[in-house]
Motif scaffolding. Structure first.
Motif, mmCIF file in Angstrom:
data_model
loop_
_atom_site.group_PDB
_atom_site.id
_atom_site.type_symbol
_atom_site.label_atom_id
_atom_site.label_comp_id
_atom_site.label_asym_id
_atom_site.label_seq_id
_atom_site.Cartn_x
_atom_site.Cartn_y
_atom_site.Cartn_z
ATOM 1 N N ALA A 1 0.829 -1.293 0.034
ATOM 2 C CA ALA A 1 0.034 0.085 0.042
ATOM 3 C C ALA A 1 0.959 1.175 0.070
ATOM 4 O O ALA A 1 0.510 2.280 -0.577
ATOM 5 C CB ALA A 1 -0.891 -0.019 1.117
ATOM 6 N N PHE B 1 2.269 1.664 -3.573
ATOM 7 C CA PHE B 1 1.181 2.275 -4.364
ATOM 8 C C PHE B 1 0.803 3.497 -3.971
ATOM 9 O O PHE B 1 0.648 4.232 -5.231
ATOM 10 C CB PHE B 1 0.244 1.146 -4.412
ATOM 11 C CG PHE B 1 -1.176 1.367 -5.197
ATOM 12 C CD1 PHE B 1 -1.098 1.290 -6.644
ATOM 13 C CD2 PHE B 1 -2.253 1.981 -4.749
ATOM 14 C CE1 PHE B 1 -2.149 1.633 -7.412
ATOM 15 C CE2 PHE B 1 -3.152 2.320 -5.660
ATOM 16 C CZ PHE B 1 -3.313 2.038 -7.034
ATOM 17 N N GLU B 2 0.360 3.907 -2.826
ATOM 18 C CA GLU B 2 -0.133 5.289 -2.555
ATOM 19 C C GLU B 2 1.014 6.323 -2.629
ATOM 20 O O GLU B 2 0.244 7.439 -2.593
ATOM 21 C CB GLU B 2 -0.754 4.922 -1.271
ATOM 22 C CG GLU B 2 -2.133 4.154 -1.342
ATOM 23 C CD GLU B 2 -2.478 3.527 0.125
ATOM 24 O OE1 GLU B 2 -2.049 4.261 0.991
ATOM 25 O OE2 GLU B 2 -3.259 2.593 0.201
ATOM 26 N N GLY C 1 2.320 6.841 -5.226
ATOM 27 C CA GLY C 1 2.376 7.624 -6.430
ATOM 28 C C GLY C 1 3.732 7.657 -7.100
ATOM 29 O O GLY C 1 3.733 8.383 -8.294
ATOM 30 N N GLU D 1 5.458 2.578 -10.389
ATOM 31 C CA GLU D 1 4.440 1.677 -11.103
ATOM 32 C C GLU D 1 4.489 0.318 -10.562
ATOM 33 O O GLU D 1 5.674 -0.428 -10.673
ATOM 34 C CB GLU D 1 4.974 1.810 -12.622
ATOM 35 C CG GLU D 1 3.667 1.097 -13.386
ATOM 36 C CD GLU D 1 4.390 0.794 -15.124
ATOM 37 O OE1 GLU D 1 3.597 -0.251 -15.874
ATOM 38 O OE2 GLU D 1 5.104 1.506 -15.423
ATOM 39 N N TYR E 1 -6.068 -6.606 -1.208
ATOM 40 C CA TYR E 1 -5.803 -5.362 -1.694
ATOM 41 C C TYR E 1 -5.404 -5.002 -3.108
ATOM 42 O O TYR E 1 -5.851 -4.061 -3.621
ATOM 43 C CB TYR E 1 -4.512 -4.990 -0.786
ATOM 44 C CG TYR E 1 -3.979 -3.534 -0.902
ATOM 45 C CD1 TYR E 1 -4.830 -2.495 -0.232
ATOM 46 C CD2 TYR E 1 -2.967 -3.347 -1.936
ATOM 47 C CE1 TYR E 1 -4.346 -1.106 -0.521
ATOM 48 C CE2 TYR E 1 -2.764 -1.898 -2.171
ATOM 49 C CZ TYR E 1 -3.282 -0.781 -1.374
ATOM 50 O OH TYR E 1 -3.033 0.261 -1.794
ATOM 51 N N ALA E 2 -4.613 -5.825 -3.695
ATOM 52 C CA ALA E 2 -4.230 -5.640 -4.876
ATOM 53 C C ALA E 2 -5.491 -5.376 -6.066
ATOM 54 O O ALA E 2 -5.426 -4.456 -6.789
ATOM 55 C CB ALA E 2 -3.329 -6.755 -5.411
ATOM 56 N N GLU E 3 -6.335 -6.158 -6.005
ATOM 57 C CA GLU E 3 -7.468 -6.395 -6.896
ATOM 58 C C GLU E 3 -8.356 -4.955 -6.372
ATOM 59 O O GLU E 3 -8.873 -4.510 -7.425
ATOM 60 C CB GLU E 3 -8.285 -7.533 -6.535
ATOM 61 C CG GLU E 3 -7.764 -8.808 -7.182
ATOM 62 C CD GLU E 3 -8.657 -10.087 -7.014
ATOM 63 O OE1 GLU E 3 -8.536 -10.896 -7.842
ATOM 64 O OE2 GLU E 3 -9.529 -9.905 -6.250
ATOM 65 N N GLU E 4 -8.533 -4.570 -5.255
ATOM 66 C CA GLU E 4 -9.203 -3.333 -4.757
ATOM 67 C C GLU E 4 -8.495 -1.922 -5.504
ATOM 68 O O GLU E 4 -9.370 -1.091 -5.867
ATOM 69 C CB GLU E 4 -9.244 -3.200 -3.483
ATOM 70 C CG GLU E 4 -10.245 -4.191 -2.517
ATOM 71 C CD GLU E 4 -10.051 -3.745 -1.213
ATOM 72 O OE1 GLU E 4 -9.076 -3.131 -0.744
ATOM 73 O OE2 GLU E 4 -10.731 -4.284 -0.289
ATOM 74 N N LYS E 5 -7.436 -2.254 -5.904
ATOM 75 C CA LYS E 5 -6.308 -1.177 -6.407
ATOM 76 C C LYS E 5 -6.471 -1.106 -7.703
ATOM 77 O O LYS E 5 -5.712 -0.460 -8.569
ATOM 78 C CB LYS E 5 -5.290 -0.896 -5.736
ATOM 79 C CG LYS E 5 -5.304 -0.432 -4.259
ATOM 80 C CD LYS E 5 -6.240 0.564 -3.886
ATOM 81 C CE LYS E 5 -6.422 1.077 -2.342
ATOM 82 N NZ LYS E 5 -7.506 2.194 -2.039
ATOM 83 N N GLY E 6 -6.695 -2.375 -8.372
ATOM 84 C CA GLY E 6 -6.589 -2.424 -10.001
ATOM 85 C C GLY E 6 -5.038 -2.979 -10.227
ATOM 86 O O GLY E 6 -4.540 -2.732 -11.403
ATOM 87 N N ILE E 7 -4.355 -3.459 -9.218
ATOM 88 C CA ILE E 7 -3.093 -4.050 -9.336
ATOM 89 C C ILE E 7 -3.246 -5.423 -10.101
ATOM 90 O O ILE E 7 -3.822 -6.188 -9.417
ATOM 91 C CB ILE E 7 -2.140 -3.977 -8.264
ATOM 92 C CG1 ILE E 7 -2.228 -2.434 -7.725
ATOM 93 C CG2 ILE E 7 -0.773 -4.747 -8.389
ATOM 94 C CD1 ILE E 7 -1.303 -2.358 -6.152
#
Length: 317
Positions: free
Chosen positions: A17, A20-21, A23, A26, A52-58
């Motif tokens: 997280a 990813f967060e 920013g 990649e 978590y990854a699926e929630e964020k589109g990873i």
């Protein structure tokens, strides 16, 4: 920079997280273990990193093995600049370790070279350690033997358990993950060989069923450390006089008393199940909360009222 993240349990979510967060990177994918049966109904449950990854589109990848052409081809398609690993749960083969430009970086839950291996957090608490930490390590072909890039220590309090220590270490790892991903490409981190620390390596073997069984011939401090080192999962266990499993979630060492057979329930007063322990049974360990077989977590006081465990009865696996 393209980062391929590899991790599985809750411990590994915060570092992912944070990367990813921020920013700044990649996140090209999250590699995690397969869904596994869990709970009373043995329903297939995704690992926390996948959730978590699926929630964020990873993109999520759950390969059965990292060896062979299939994963090698996937790795080439993803083409990461760095692989970041946190409690993934599988050994990475040489071709994976050597693929990224900036290497494979592991967030390990101990101050290496102590507690290499699968269960460093559990083992440190079971051993009664008063501190542990996170080591950011450049991975090689050995078992947690690579060069140290960064470390950060945290304390372990007498009432801490695996859950509380794991939470704090995960938060620590999150900050170090971002620092490592920023500073490694800039050449700001100097690798230090583990041999140069002068510390004798120790190993934290995977927790097995035998590790969970309470031995009441041990001192109260040792039993308490085992219970908290295994709580909230997989939990230390014993059996009631009627052969029912009893998982212990929270305990407290008590003052010594008159010798008794180790494992004897000496008191059920004050909402505690107090048991004789030590080689001569003069030690005392109190259970404050527990999980009876087939039931949910409850206080020792509720267990005493509902099950009427009687002083003089003997616990033991």
């Amino acid at each position: 920079m393209r980062i391929l993240y590899m991790g599985t349990p809750e411990f590994a979510v915060r570092p992912l997280a944070a990367l990813f967060e921020s920013g700044r990177f990649e996140i090209a994918g999250a590699v995690t273990r397969e869904d596994r049966p869990s709970g009373r109904g043995y329903r297939l449950t995704p690992p926390p990193v996948k959730v978590y990854a699926e929630e964020k589109g990873i993109p999520v990848f759950q390969p059965a093995t990292l060896r062979g052409e299939e994963f090698a081809e996937l790795l080439a398609r993803i083409d990461p600049d760095m692989i970041m690993v946190a409690a993934y749960g599988k050994i990475l083969p040489h071709n994976v370790i050597t693929y990224p430009k900036y290497g494979c970086v592991n967030l390990h839950g101990s101050i290496l070279p102590e507690y290499r291996g699968a269960a460093p957090i559990n083992r440190a608490i079971i051993d009664g350690r008063e501190k542990t930490g996170i080591t950011v390590m450049r991975m090689d072909d050995g078992l947690d033997t690579g060069d140290i890039l960064m470390t950060e220590e945290i304390g372990i309090g007498p009432l801490d358990d695996y859950g509380t220590v794991c939470d704090r270490l995960s938060e620590t790892a999150a900050g170090l993950a971002v620092r490592a991903a920023l500073e490694i490409p800039e050449g700001l981190l100097t690798p230090v060989s583990q041999e140069s620390t002068g510390i004798t390596p120790t190993y934290a073997a995977k927790i097995e069923k035998a590790d969970c069984i309470i031995d009441f011939s041990c001192p109260s401090a040792g039993i308490h450390n085992r219970i908290r080192g295994l709580s909230p999962s997989p939990l230390a266990v014993t059996r009631t006089p009627r052969g029912r499993l009893l998982k212990i979630t929270c305990s407290m060492p008590e003052d010594d008393g008159e010798p008794a057979v180790p494992g004897t329930v000496v008191s059920t007063a004050n909402g505690r199940v107090t048991v004789a322990c030590g080689t001569d049974g003069s030690g005392r360990i109190s259970f404050l909360s527990l999980i009876p077989e087939g039931k949910g977590r409850m206080s020792a006081a509720d267990f005493i009222r509902g099950r009427q465990l009687i002083p003089g009865e003997l616990l033991g696996y």
